[in-house]
Design a protein around this motif. Structure first.
Motif, short mmCIF file in Angstrom:
data_model
loop_
_atom_site.label_atom_id
_atom_site.label_comp_id
_atom_site.label_asym_id
_atom_site.label_seq_id
_atom_site.Cartn_x
_atom_site.Cartn_y
_atom_site.Cartn_z
N ASP A 185 5.43 8.03 2.36
CA ASP A 185 6.13 9.06 1.61
C ASP A 185 7.36 9.41 2.42
O ASP A 185 7.33 9.38 3.65
CB ASP A 185 5.22 10.30 1.47
CG ASP A 185 5.91 11.39 0.68
OD1 ASP A 185 6.69 12.14 1.29
OD2 ASP A 185 5.65 11.49 -0.53
N GLU A 193 6.69 11.65 5.12
CA GLU A 193 5.65 11.32 6.08
C GLU A 193 6.23 10.47 7.19
O GLU A 193 6.83 9.43 6.95
CB GLU A 193 4.52 10.57 5.37
CG GLU A 193 3.28 10.46 6.20
CD GLU A 193 2.10 10.02 5.34
OE1 GLU A 193 1.27 9.29 5.87
OE2 GLU A 193 2.03 10.43 4.17
N ILE A 194 6.02 10.91 8.38
CA ILE A 194 6.59 10.21 9.52
C ILE A 194 5.51 9.97 10.55
O ILE A 194 4.49 10.64 10.57
CB ILE A 194 7.75 11.01 10.15
CG1 ILE A 194 7.27 12.42 10.50
CG2 ILE A 194 8.93 11.05 9.20
CD1 ILE A 194 8.33 13.26 11.14
N GLY A 195 5.75 9.02 11.38
CA GLY A 195 4.74 8.68 12.36
C GLY A 195 5.01 9.34 13.69
O GLY A 195 6.14 9.35 14.15
N TRP A 247 1.66 5.70 11.78
CA TRP A 247 1.45 5.66 10.34
C TRP A 247 2.79 5.52 9.66
O TRP A 247 3.70 6.31 9.90
CB TRP A 247 0.74 6.93 9.88
CG TRP A 247 -0.67 6.87 10.32
CD1 TRP A 247 -1.74 6.49 9.58
CD2 TRP A 247 -1.15 7.13 11.62
NE1 TRP A 247 -2.86 6.49 10.35
CE2 TRP A 247 -2.54 6.88 11.61
CE3 TRP A 247 -0.57 7.53 12.81
CZ2 TRP A 247 -3.34 7.02 12.72
CZ3 TRP A 247 -1.36 7.67 13.93
CH2 TRP A 247 -2.73 7.42 13.87
N ASP A 305 -9.06 1.30 9.29
CA ASP A 305 -10.44 1.68 8.95
C ASP A 305 -10.61 3.19 8.91
O ASP A 305 -11.62 3.72 9.30
CB ASP A 305 -11.40 1.10 9.98
CG ASP A 305 -11.15 1.66 11.36
OD1 ASP A 305 -12.04 1.53 12.21
OD2 ASP A 305 -10.07 2.24 11.58
N ALA A 306 -9.62 3.86 8.47
CA ALA A 306 -9.67 5.32 8.54
C ALA A 306 -10.82 5.89 7.70
O ALA A 306 -11.98 5.73 8.03
CB ALA A 306 -8.34 5.90 8.11
N SER A 307 -10.50 6.54 6.64
CA SER A 307 -11.57 7.21 5.92
C SER A 307 -12.23 6.29 4.92
O SER A 307 -11.57 5.61 4.16
CB SER A 307 -11.02 8.41 5.17
OG SER A 307 -12.00 8.89 4.28
N TRP A 337 -8.42 10.43 -1.22
CA TRP A 337 -6.97 10.39 -1.21
C TRP A 337 -6.55 9.06 -0.60
O TRP A 337 -7.31 8.42 0.11
CB TRP A 337 -6.40 11.55 -0.42
CG TRP A 337 -6.35 12.81 -1.22
CD1 TRP A 337 -7.01 13.05 -2.40
CD2 TRP A 337 -5.63 13.98 -0.91
NE1 TRP A 337 -6.73 14.30 -2.83
CE2 TRP A 337 -5.88 14.91 -1.95
CE3 TRP A 337 -4.78 14.35 0.12
CZ2 TRP A 337 -5.32 16.16 -1.97
CZ3 TRP A 337 -4.23 15.61 0.09
CH2 TRP A 337 -4.49 16.51 -0.94
N PRO A 338 -5.33 8.66 -0.86
CA PRO A 338 -4.92 7.33 -0.40
C PRO A 338 -4.87 7.24 1.12
O PRO A 338 -4.53 8.20 1.80
CB PRO A 338 -3.53 7.17 -1.01
CG PRO A 338 -3.06 8.56 -1.28
CD PRO A 338 -4.29 9.35 -1.61
N LEU A 339 -5.20 6.07 1.59
CA LEU A 339 -5.12 5.80 3.01
C LEU A 339 -3.86 5.01 3.29
O LEU A 339 -3.55 4.06 2.59
CB LEU A 339 -6.32 4.97 3.47
CG LEU A 339 -7.67 5.66 3.39
CD1 LEU A 339 -8.76 4.69 3.84
CD2 LEU A 339 -7.68 6.88 4.27
N PRO A 340 -3.13 5.39 4.31
CA PRO A 340 -1.96 4.61 4.65
C PRO A 340 -2.35 3.37 5.43
O PRO A 340 -3.42 3.31 6.04
CB PRO A 340 -1.17 5.57 5.54
CG PRO A 340 -2.23 6.38 6.21
CD PRO A 340 -3.34 6.53 5.19
#
Lengths: 499, 181
Positions: free
Chosen positions: B66, B69-71, B62, B40-42, B47-50
């Protein structure tokens, strides 16, 4: 010609002399009907010309009453039987002052009832009183309250602050249980904390920074942490309520120290710049970040020729170009370089802005305004430290020689910059033995002082590392303060007041 | 000699005579239990939500939408281990020696780091000097944003060891240890 649906208030302006004929609200045309005939009908008038042809009255085209003046409505008045070119001004915001100015009105913004002749000038970047000057009678004054935020028993340190339109967001790092992590915290305009802080870094290695930017829709946050055994630069997005919109994106790929990242927003992409020693000497690297993540590889922005290092980059976007400043040189001989890049980081030129004769430079800051960019720095002198500022055009040309911000105090350090309504607000730390205080001043786009140096925060501890944000008609200030015996982040405001 | 202090100072191992930097590979790509119930982020970022995931302990991560992109997926690793042989602030080493500190990364980034100190022969670098000859006792080597240089250490938590007038006792990445800049 003004749209005829506008309210005609020409009569209100009967006393205003102007080219548009305001000395006489109703202007008669000298034009005769264009179409005369040999024998007009008896009923023919100026506005309704009739011509007797073959025993019949034939209407002729109505006379052309237009006077090519966009400030008038033009008509042929049947009652007066002549052309009337009527001055039209309006008062759409109902503040008692009509517009537009070019037609003799006096209201320079007919959509804002708070803007009109005689209105008080406020620190809002507007010409509130329609005298052609912006904020000329307004003043920035310290709020007077200094609010500790997220105070902990251990050291925390302000990194950045922005205003989202709803709240301030302060980015800071904080030692808790001997581990440093990066946090975000929302504050209302009174400095009251809103909700819980958001912990940005969650790995074992310490995280420091952050630099944050508000895009109008979300926050871009960058910092460096040690999760990979060495400091690397990371980036993530958050919404205005500090909810995560992305995972952490590692921006610096090669091993080596990657520290001091700074972020800017171009209206399309983020740009993060940092210093990186992958080549053995620190150089400035940067990476663009688009909607789908990094937009291309890391790019080295400093040339590094002659073995010169490039450190402490700062970045701003002026609506068309990225402007960066960094320290260039080597230990004991750093100068400040300004460089300009297009939005795909093609270099557009650079120039040294600091005066090497005044000492090696440190602590660069940058802010972009309307057509100008300001770069500030500190330099050690024989008698202490001085802070300086240079104003450049958006193409990187010096507007005026660099100016010493505070020639009064022997030690003036860590200057911060913010473009506010036609000028640059500067906040710096002054050593007032035994502690550092915060002072502030304002310069105009020509680099000339607008507001002289004044105290913002005075004792009892060290007040250093100020970060600035343009808030709702004010400036939010976050800094690190040791008044409690340890560094904590504090918040205050510079408010607008009439003189 | 001036130094940059923003946003902080990073302790560099060159302050000590010798130090092995351990560079580790990431472990955070290991199995990551998650559910997709918490996305339920943005509402309107543009922009895309992960997709988001949740650790058993409540931590959130997360996924790699990409490759870059790392969690930040470590559960709380606890405080780092402080393995000081000597006190950097007190400088309680023998004559001619200095107490030098460094930070030893964990081979597993989700485990604690080790903050170490050791008595070593004193170097020659004074305040603001480059670290290449190591630093005099009482000074440590820091990355400052204006070169890598020797700086006096100070007590960031109190007034036991203050900086000379005009210098700022700035935080470093060794907790409790400040540096005069």
């Amino acid at each position: 010609m003004i749209h005829p649906t506008l309210v005609v208030l020409g009569a209100l302006l009967a006393s205003c002399g102007a080219k548009t004929g305001l000395s006489e609200a109703h202007v008669e045309s000298d034009l005769a009907p264009e179409h005369r005939c040999e024998e007009p009908c008896a009923a023919s008038t100026f506005c309704r010309p009739l011509c007797l042809e073959d025993g019949e009255c034939v209407p002729l085209p109505e006379p052309e009453c237009g006077d090519d003046d966009r400030c008038t409505t033009d008509r042929c008045d049947a009652a007066l039987d002549r052309c009337v070119n009527e001055i039209v001004v309006v008062d759409e915001d109902r503040d008692g002052h009509v517009a537009p100015l070019e037609c003799g009105g006096t209201d320079c913004d007919d959509q804002d009832p708070l803007v009109h002749p005689g209105a008080p000038e406020a620190c809002n970047g507007l010409d509130d009183d329609c005298d052609g000057l912006i904020d000329e009678d307004a003043d920035l004054v310290p709020w007077g309250n200094e609010v500790p935020i997220a105070a902990s028993r251990e050291t925390d340190d302000a990194g950045s602050v922005v205003w989202t339109g709803e709240s301030y967001v302060v980015g800071f790092w904080d030692y808790r249980d001997d581990t440093a992590d990066v946090y975000l915290l929302r504050l209302d305009a009174e400095g009251n904390e809103i909700g819980e802080e958001e912990r940005v870094t969650t790995s074992a290695g310490d995280g420091y920074g952050p630099s944050i930017v508000w895009t109008g829709r979300e926050l871009g946050v960058t910092w460096n942490d040690r999760r990979d055994g060495n400091y690397e630069v990371y980036f993530a997005r958050f919404d205005a309520q500090l909810r995560r919109l992305s995972g952490d994106i590692r921006l610096s790929v090669d091993p080596g120290w990657s520290v001091y990242p700074q972020v800017a927003w171009s209206s399309l992409e983020y740009l993060v710049a940092w210093q990186d020693d992958r080549l053995g000497v620190f150089q400035v690297f940067a990476r663009r970040i688009g909607p789908d993540g990094p937009a291309g590889p890391e790019l080295q922005l400093s040339d590094g020729s002659g073995g010169r290092g490039a450190e402490s980059p700062v970045v701003a976007f002026d609506g068309a170009f990225y402007h960066l400043a960094w320290l260039e040189g080597g230990l004991g001989s750093f100068a400040v370089r300004h460089a300009r890049f297009d939005q795909v980081l093609e270099p557009l030129g650079s120039v040294l802005v600091s005066d090497a004769r005044r000492g090696t430079a440190a602590e660069p800051e940058i802010a972009a305004g309307r057509g100008v960019v300001a770069v500030s720095w500190e330099a050690e002198t024989e008698s202490g430290w001085e802070s300086s500022v240079a104003v450049l055009t958006s193409t990187g040309q010096p507007v005026a020689p660099a100016r010493v911000i505070d020639p009064v105090h022997a030690v003036a350090r860590q200057p911060s910059l913010l473009w506010v309504n036609g000028g640059f607000v500067m906040v710096w730390s002054v050593f007032s033995d035994p502690t550092f205080d915060l002072h502030f001043a304002v310069i105009d786009p020509a680099g000339e002082p607008v507001l002289a140096s004044r105290e913002l925060v005075v004792g009892p501890g060290d007040a250093v590392g100020a970060a600035l944000a343009l808030g709702p008609g004010e400036v939010g200030v976050a800094w690190s303060d040791s008044r409690a015996g340890n560094y904590d982040v504090y918040f205050t405001r510079l408010l607008c007041a009439g003189l | 000699m001036s130094v940059s202090v923003k946003p902080r100072l990073f302790l560099h191992a060159a302050g000590a005579a010798a130090f092995l930097v351990v560079v580790v590979a990431g472990c955070y790509q290991a199995s990551r239990p998650w559910d997709e119930a918490d996305a339920d982020a943005s509402p309107d970022s543009g922009w895309p939500l992960p997709d988001t995931g949740v650790w058993p302990d409540g931590g959130q991560w997360w996924p790699d939408t990409d490759p870059d992109e790392i969690g930040p997926v470590c559960p709380d690793p606890g405080p780092p281990v402080r393995a000081w042989v000597c006190d950097i602030l007190v400088q309680d080493c023998g004559s001619g020696e200095g107490c030098y500190g460094w930070i030893e990364p964990s081979p597993d980034p989700c485990r604690q780091e080790v903050y170490r100190s050791q008595c070593l022969p004193g170097g020659f670098g004074g305040q603001g000097d480059p670290c290449d000859q190591s630093c005099q006792p009482g000074l440590e080597c820091f990355i400052t944003g204006e070169g890598t240089q020797c700086l006096y250490v100070c007590d960031i938590l109190g007034s036991e060891r203050r900086c000379p007038p005009g210098l700022i006792c700035s935080p470093t990445d060794m907790p409790g240890v400040g540096a005069c800049s």
